[in-house]
Design an enzyme around this catalytic site. Structure first.
Site, PDB file in Angstrom:
ATOM      1  N   HIS A 117       0.826  -1.210   0.000  1.00 43.58           N
ATOM      2  CA  HIS A 117       0.000   0.000   0.000  1.00 43.58           C
ATOM      3  C   HIS A 117       0.866   1.267   0.000  1.00 43.58           C
ATOM      4  CE1 HIS A 117       0.775  -1.522   4.018  1.00 43.58           C
ATOM      5  NE2 HIS A 117       0.806  -0.270   4.433  1.00 43.58           N
ATOM      6  N   THR A 161       9.925   1.970   2.181  1.00 45.97           N
ATOM      7  CA  THR A 161      11.367   2.237   2.095  1.00 45.97           C
ATOM      8  C   THR A 161      12.066   1.444   0.995  1.00 45.97           C
ATOM      9  OG1 THR A 161      11.761   0.447   3.656  1.00 45.97           O
ATOM     10  CG2 THR A 161      11.529   2.672   4.580  1.00 45.97           C
ATOM     11  N   GLY A 162      11.487   0.322   0.612  1.00 45.22           N
ATOM     12  CA  GLY A 162      12.163  -0.628  -0.282  1.00 45.22           C
ATOM     13  C   GLY A 162      12.919  -1.701   0.499  1.00 45.22           C
ATOM     14  N   GLY A 214      11.987  -3.724   3.198  1.00 38.81           N
ATOM     15  CA  GLY A 214      11.288  -4.991   3.432  1.00 38.81           C
ATOM     16  C   GLY A 214      11.143  -5.794   2.155  1.00 38.81           C
ATOM     17  N   HIS A 243      28.090  -4.352 -10.906  1.00 36.41           N
ATOM     18  CA  HIS A 243      28.911  -5.156  -9.992  1.00 36.41           C
ATOM     19  C   HIS A 243      28.167  -6.382  -9.451  1.00 36.41           C
ATOM     20  CE1 HIS A 243      32.141  -1.977  -8.774  1.00 36.41           C
ATOM     21  NE2 HIS A 243      31.732  -1.783 -10.021  1.00 36.41           N
ATOM     22  N   ASN A 244      26.879  -6.213  -9.143  1.00 39.13           N
ATOM     23  CA  ASN A 244      26.153  -7.261  -8.402  1.00 39.13           C
ATOM     24  C   ASN A 244      25.200  -8.065  -9.265  1.00 39.13           C
ATOM     25  OD1 ASN A 244      25.933  -4.491  -6.355  1.00 39.13           O
ATOM     26  ND2 ASN A 244      27.250  -6.182  -5.791  1.00 39.13           N
ATOM     27  N   ARG A 282       7.890   6.228  -0.178  1.00 40.72           N
ATOM     28  CA  ARG A 282       7.626   7.277   0.813  1.00 40.72           C
ATOM     29  C   ARG A 282       8.741   8.300   0.925  1.00 40.72           C
ATOM     30  NH1 ARG A 282       4.978   3.518   5.549  1.00 40.72           N
ATOM     31  NH2 ARG A 282       2.815   3.698   4.864  1.00 40.72           N
ATOM     32  N   HIS A 309      33.589  -9.492 -11.204  1.00 43.08           N
ATOM     33  CA  HIS A 309      32.272  -9.391 -10.574  1.00 43.08           C
ATOM     34  C   HIS A 309      31.502 -10.706 -10.708  1.00 43.08           C
ATOM     35  CE1 HIS A 309      33.138  -5.195 -10.166  1.00 43.08           C
ATOM     36  NE2 HIS A 309      33.157  -4.990 -11.477  1.00 43.08           N
ATOM     37  N   ARG A 331      32.471 -13.165  -8.058  1.00 42.78           N
ATOM     38  CA  ARG A 331      31.884 -12.836  -6.742  1.00 42.78           C
ATOM     39  C   ARG A 331      30.401 -13.180  -6.702  1.00 42.78           C
ATOM     40  NH1 ARG A 331      35.329  -7.285  -7.176  1.00 42.78           N
ATOM     41  NH2 ARG A 331      37.312  -8.220  -6.563  1.00 42.78           N
TER      42      ARG A 331
HETATM   43  C1  RB5 Z   1       4.455  -0.413   5.554  1.00 41.65           C
HETATM   44  O1  RB5 Z   1       3.987   0.441   6.540  1.00 41.65           O
HETATM   45  C2  RB5 Z   1       5.985  -0.415   5.527  1.00 41.65           C
HETATM   46  O2  RB5 Z   1       6.467  -1.087   6.645  1.00 41.65           O
HETATM   47  C3  RB5 Z   1       6.492  -1.053   4.260  1.00 41.65           C
HETATM   48  O3  RB5 Z   1       5.975  -0.389   3.178  1.00 41.65           O
HETATM   49  C4  RB5 Z   1       7.992  -1.059   4.024  1.00 41.65           C
HETATM   50  O4  RB5 Z   1       8.536   0.203   4.234  1.00 41.65           O
HETATM   51  C5  RB5 Z   1       8.757  -2.112   4.667  1.00 41.65           C
HETATM   52  O5  RB5 Z   1       9.963  -2.252   4.474  1.00 41.65           O
END
Ligand code: RB5
Length: 156
Positions: A11, A69-70, A72, A100-101, A111, A135, A138
Site C-alpha cells: 500500500h 522504504t524498499g 522490506g 557489480h552485483n 515514501r 564481478h 563474486r
Molecule cells: C508499511 O507500513 C511499511 O512497513 C512497508 O511499506 C515497508 O517500508 C517495509 O519495508
C-alpha cells in the site's frame, strides 16, 4: 524483443507503482503488474514473493518492487534462490547494482524517494549491463551460498 518487467508494491508503494507501470509501458517495456490493484493495506512479503518467484521461474527479465522504504521488499525478495534484490535510492547505486552485483530486482521507496527520482533510478538500472569478469566470480559465490544455506537449513 521488449524486456519483461515484473512489478509489485504494497500500500505504501501503490501510488508510485501505478505511475511506474504506466511509464514503463510508455518506455516500451512489457510490464506484468503483480498488484496490489487497490490501495488496501497488504503485506509486502506477499508481493515480493510473487515477483521474485515469477522472475526465478523465467517469467520476467527484471523485477521492480515499491514499498515504504524498499527495505522490506528487498529482504523478502532475496529469500528466493536466484534473486539478487537491491534496495536503491540513487541512480548511481542502481547502475552499480547492475554492473557489480548483477542485481535482477530493484526495491524502491515510495515514501522517501519521489517519482522523478525513482524513474531515473529504474532507467539507470535497466540500461546498465553486468560487468562480468571479477564481478561474475563474486556473484557466483553468492549463488553457491544459496545451495550451502539450503544444505544447512535441512539439518536440525
Ligand atoms: C508499511 O507500513 C511499511 O512497513 C512497508 O511499506 C515497508 O517500508 C517495509 O519495508
Amino acid at each position: 524483443m521488449a524486456l519483461r518487467i515484473a512489478l509489485a508494491s504494497d500500500h505504501a508503494g501503490f501510488e508510485q507503482k501505478q505511475q511506474l507501470s504506466h511509464w514503463l509501458s510508455e518506455q516500451g517495456y512489457e510490464v506484468d503488474d503483480f498488484g496490489p490493484h487497490s490501495e488496501e493495506r497488504v503485506d509486502y512479503p506477499d508481493y515480493a514473493a510473487l515477483v521474485a518467484r515469477g522472475l526465478a521461474a523465467g517469467k520476467a527479465d527484471f523485477g521492480v518492487l515499491v514499498c515504504g522504504t524498499g527495505i522490506g521488499m528487498a529482504i523478502a525478495a532475496n529469500k528466493v534462490p536466484g534473486i539478487r534484490a537491491a534496495n536503491i535510492t540513487t541512480p548511481e547505486f542502481a547502475a552499480i547494482a547492475r554492473e557489480h552485483n548483477d542485481a535482477n530486482v530493484i526495491a524502491l521507496s515510495g515514501r522517501f524517494v519521489d517519482l522523478p527520482t525513482n524513474k531515473l533510478i529504474i532507467k539507470a538500472f535497466l540500461e546498465t549491463s553486468f560487468g562480468g569478469g571479477r564481478h561474475a566470480d563474486r556473484v557466483a559465490k553468492i549463488t553457491a551460498s544459496e545451495s550451502k544455506s539450503a544444505f544447512f537449513a535441512d539439518r536440525k
